[in-house]
Write a protein that holds these residues in place. Structure first.
Motif, PDB file in Angstrom:
ATOM      1  N   TYR A 189       0.903  -1.161   0.000  1.00  0.00           N
ATOM      2  CA  TYR A 189       0.000   0.000   0.000  1.00  0.00           C
ATOM      3  C   TYR A 189       0.930   1.196   0.000  1.00  0.00           C
ATOM      4  CZ  TYR A 189       1.391  -0.383   4.856  1.00  0.00           C
ATOM      5  OH  TYR A 189       2.156  -0.530   5.990  1.00  0.00           O
ATOM      6  N   ILE A 207       2.677   5.496   4.521  1.00  0.00           N
ATOM      7  CA  ILE A 207       2.155   6.613   5.319  1.00  0.00           C
ATOM      8  C   ILE A 207       3.351   7.135   6.113  1.00  0.00           C
ATOM      9  CG2 ILE A 207       0.624   7.192   7.262  1.00  0.00           C
ATOM     10  CD1 ILE A 207      -1.033   4.611   6.250  1.00  0.00           C
ATOM     11  N   ASP A 231       4.157   4.033   8.466  1.00  0.00           N
ATOM     12  CA  ASP A 231       3.337   2.826   8.317  1.00  0.00           C
ATOM     13  C   ASP A 231       3.562   2.376   6.879  1.00  0.00           C
ATOM     14  OD1 ASP A 231       1.329   0.961   7.849  1.00  0.00           O
ATOM     15  OD2 ASP A 231      -0.225   2.094   8.900  1.00  0.00           O
ATOM     16  N   ASP A 234       2.826  -5.182   6.594  1.00  0.00           N
ATOM     17  CA  ASP A 234       2.138  -3.972   7.065  1.00  0.00           C
ATOM     18  C   ASP A 234       2.711  -3.650   8.440  1.00  0.00           C
ATOM     19  OD1 ASP A 234       0.374  -1.951   7.656  1.00  0.00           O
ATOM     20  OD2 ASP A 234      -1.421  -3.199   7.663  1.00  0.00           O
ATOM     21  N   HIS A 285      -6.191  -6.521  11.493  1.00  0.00           N
ATOM     22  CA  HIS A 285      -6.972  -7.096  10.404  1.00  0.00           C
ATOM     23  C   HIS A 285      -6.224  -8.290   9.843  1.00  0.00           C
ATOM     24  CE1 HIS A 285      -3.987  -5.009   7.926  1.00  0.00           C
ATOM     25  NE2 HIS A 285      -4.155  -3.996   8.750  1.00  0.00           N
ATOM     26  N   HIS A 345      -5.583  -5.457   3.641  1.00  0.00           N
ATOM     27  CA  HIS A 345      -6.819  -5.685   4.389  1.00  0.00           C
ATOM     28  C   HIS A 345      -7.483  -6.881   3.719  1.00  0.00           C
ATOM     29  CE1 HIS A 345      -6.793  -1.195   5.740  1.00  0.00           C
ATOM     30  NE2 HIS A 345      -5.926  -1.940   6.373  1.00  0.00           N
ATOM     31  N   GLU A 369      -2.017  -3.680  15.840  1.00  0.00           N
ATOM     32  CA  GLU A 369      -1.609  -2.299  15.591  1.00  0.00           C
ATOM     33  C   GLU A 369      -2.363  -1.276  16.442  1.00  0.00           C
ATOM     34  OE1 GLU A 369      -2.928  -0.609  11.820  1.00  0.00           O
ATOM     35  OE2 GLU A 369      -3.587  -2.586  11.183  1.00  0.00           O
ATOM     36  N   GLU A 415       2.823  -1.350  14.867  1.00  0.00           N
ATOM     37  CA  GLU A 415       2.107  -2.403  14.139  1.00  0.00           C
ATOM     38  C   GLU A 415       3.044  -3.521  13.714  1.00  0.00           C
ATOM     39  OE1 GLU A 415       0.406  -1.094  10.372  1.00  0.00           O
ATOM     40  OE2 GLU A 415      -0.946  -2.815  10.365  1.00  0.00           O
TER      41      GLU A 415
HETATM   42  N1  GLY Z   1      -1.428   0.250   6.515  1.00  0.00           N
HETATM   43  C1  GLY Z   1      -2.821   0.295   6.741  1.00  0.00           C
HETATM   44  C2  GLY Z   1      -3.193  -0.362   7.984  1.00  0.00           C
HETATM   45  O1  GLY Z   1      -2.399  -0.431   8.886  1.00  0.00           O
HETATM   46  O2  GLY Z   1      -4.241  -0.921   8.131  1.00  0.00           O
END
Ligand code: GLY
Ligand code: MN
Ligand code: MN
Length: 538
Positions: free
Chosen positions: A260, A263, A314, A325, A420, A427, A471, A507
């Protein structure tokens, strides 16, 4: 070799469970389109290809514009040996000239665990053959017309839709999601590798921050004037520089995709859960609470000091289409050490994560761990004085731990779910991990305030082989705090001292084992180690 056959058997098994009883013993055929290479207009250059996750799950094949046709019937030899046919494009002269051609049929037959590989031109005949050989078969396709999946061209759907045949999109996605929820050793190995690469990338960023603090990043002759800076001459003083280094570290280890977009949020921007700009400088000079505007206009020089702040990253890459993740929150400014307030919040988030992980094992409902996390936050905030403690002046039963939990006020600081499912997608498998019909919720478990579950993406008891993120986070976001500005549970003067921390999230990715869990994320997060690395001490 990628275990396509085991995945096909597992998927058909789930599909049969989803079907009405009279249909269960009939023949069933899956028809899937793979992803197509995207092009950006007016560039004549491919964008990076990523196979559709369900197609990859059933084949392990990342050839663009391919198709799959799988045939199964329980109670026959197909039950243990489903027919898996893969159709791939034929190399054109233009492919050879401009790009890399698809493999030959022989090469693909050797590379993938499928019964037969043919060129695309054979697909129509193959569909007709299956219809003839398995009269009354039902064709299963992914949701028709959904932008989430490659669409099946009309030339194929016309063959399988009524009146020519039975086709349905009602069951396949659910079956695939249910099959994908529990990972096998090959899937765990790919996720482990994605995590290892991403863990090193997080550590690279931290170590470069630490070298900067120590003054170990120097610029050679002509750097930035007569010639561009070389990677070893980069200081990290902007979100973009941290992102670039993270991505470069993953790429040099062979990862093609990020799972993804990263961040990368410095200062109080860390309170935006999925901050997406990654384009601001770190904060130079004092930062007011929620000061999202400290941006590039604050030009700096040798005399200006970075303000103490956090940097939340992230980010995680993919390996063989499997995600990682990982979030780490690190100190910037202040010599690479957290401020007392940031350290207190960091340690509380770490405690939320540690207690959550200690509770992980098959049979434990994820809702219960979500509640445990809120309980840990409430206790921690009462210790820090952000929430009024029962033994403080003017207190009573209204601010006992249970009452604070029941009020839902902790959701203003920890608004999201604890984690998740993760796999081919970050996800992963939403329809299986949070099913619409869910008779596991509230069965013998305490739930707490309903706001705790608003964004929870997993609402099931854990099972061996599930891969999940853990997380927890604590945020001081103006939008989230607005509704609790007059809460009787909050000591608003104490809260003010913490607001400029912005946010902390930690996380990791874990796999649920027979009697607990294994952490697949290898980069450390303990406070002393993070500070020692980010300050360049080790
Ligand atoms: N990187 C998105 C999440 O932690 O769900
Ligand atoms: Mn996550
Ligand atoms: Mn994440």
């Amino acid at each position: 070799m990628y275990p396509a056959q085991a995945h096909a058997i597992k998927t058909f098994g789930k599909l049969i469970e989803e079907l009405p009883v009279p249909q269960q013993t009939k023949p069933h055929i899956i028809l899937l389109a793979g992803a197509v290479t995207p092009f950006r207009h007016d560039t004549d250059r491919e964008m990076v290809f990523r196979q559709e996750s369900n197609f990859f799950y059933l084949s392990g094949c990342s050839i663009p514009s391919a198709y799959l046709l799988l045939t199964y019937q329980s109670g026959t030899s197909l039950e243990n040996n489903p027919l898996i046919q893969l159709f791939i494009p034929k190399a054109e002269l233009a492919d050879l000239l401009w790009s890399v051609p698809p493999p030959t049929v022989q090469e693909a037959s050797a590379a993938y665990q499928v019964t037969r590989v043919e060129h695309l031109a054979e697909l129509t005949n193959a569909i007709k053959e299956q219809m003839k050989a398995y009269a009354g078969a039902t064709f299963h396709i992914l949701p028709a017309g959904s932008p989430l999946f490659p669409s099946l061209p009309a030339q194929y759907t016309a063959l399988v839709l009524p009146p020519n045949a039975n086709a349905t999109d009602e069951y396949l996605l659910t079956a695939l999601h249910r099959a994908r929820l529990i990972k096998d050793t090959d899937e765990i190995a790919a996720i482990r590798q994605a995590n290892a690469i991403s863990s090193r990338a997080h550590e690279v960023v931290m170590r470069v921050l630490g070298q900067g603090v120590r003054g170990l990043i120097t610029q050679g002759k002509g750097a930035g004037v007569d010639r561009p800076l070389l990677p070893g001459e980069w200081l990290i003083e902007k979100e973009a520089e941290a992102e670039a280094l993270f991505v470069a570290s993953c790429r040099r280890e062979g990862a093609v995709h990020q799972a993804y977009l990263p961040i990368v949020a410095a200062s109080t921007r860390a309170s935006t859960l999925h901050y997406c700009c990654n384009d601001r400088e770190f904060a130079w000079g004092p930062v007011a609470p929620h000061a999202h505007e400290n941006g590039n206009y604050l030009a700096h020089d040798d005399t200006r000091q970075l303000h103490p702040q956090v940097l939340l990253i992230d980010a995680g890459c993919e390996w063989d289409c499997h995600a990682s993740d990982i979030t780490r929150t690190m100190p910037v400014g202040n010599g690479g050490k957290f401020t007392p307030e940031a350290r207190a919040i960091y340690e509380l988030v770490l405690e939320m994560q540690r207690l959550s992980m200690e509770a992980l094992k098959p049979g434990v409902h994820w809702d219960a761990i979500q509640l445990l996390c809120h309980r840990t936050l409430v206790r921690g905030f009462q210790r820090l004085g952000i929430f009024k403690a029962p033994n403080s002046p003017n207190s009573g039963s209204w601010n006992a731990e249970e009452a604070v939990l029941a009020s839902g006020v902790s959701s203003a600081f920890f608004p999201h779910g604890l984690g998740h499912s993760l796999g081919l997608d970050v996800h992963d498998v939403p329809s299986a991990s949070k099913p619409e019909q869910n008779n596991t919720i509230g069965k013998g478990i305490e739930l707490g305030h309903e706001s705790f579950y608003t964004y929870l993406r997993l609402r099931l008891p854990l099972e061996e082989g599930m891969v999940v993120t853990v997380e927890p986070g604590i945020y001081f976001s103006p939008h989230l705090l607005a509704p609790v500005r007059d809460s009787q549970h909050v000591d608003h003067d104490v809260l003010k001292r913490y607001e400029s921390v912005g946010g902390v999230r930690i996380e990791d990715v874990v796999v649920i084992t027979k009697d607990g869990y294994e952490n697949l994320t290898t980069v450390r997060s303990d406070t002393d180690w993070i500070e020692a690395v980010c300050s360049g001490e080790i």
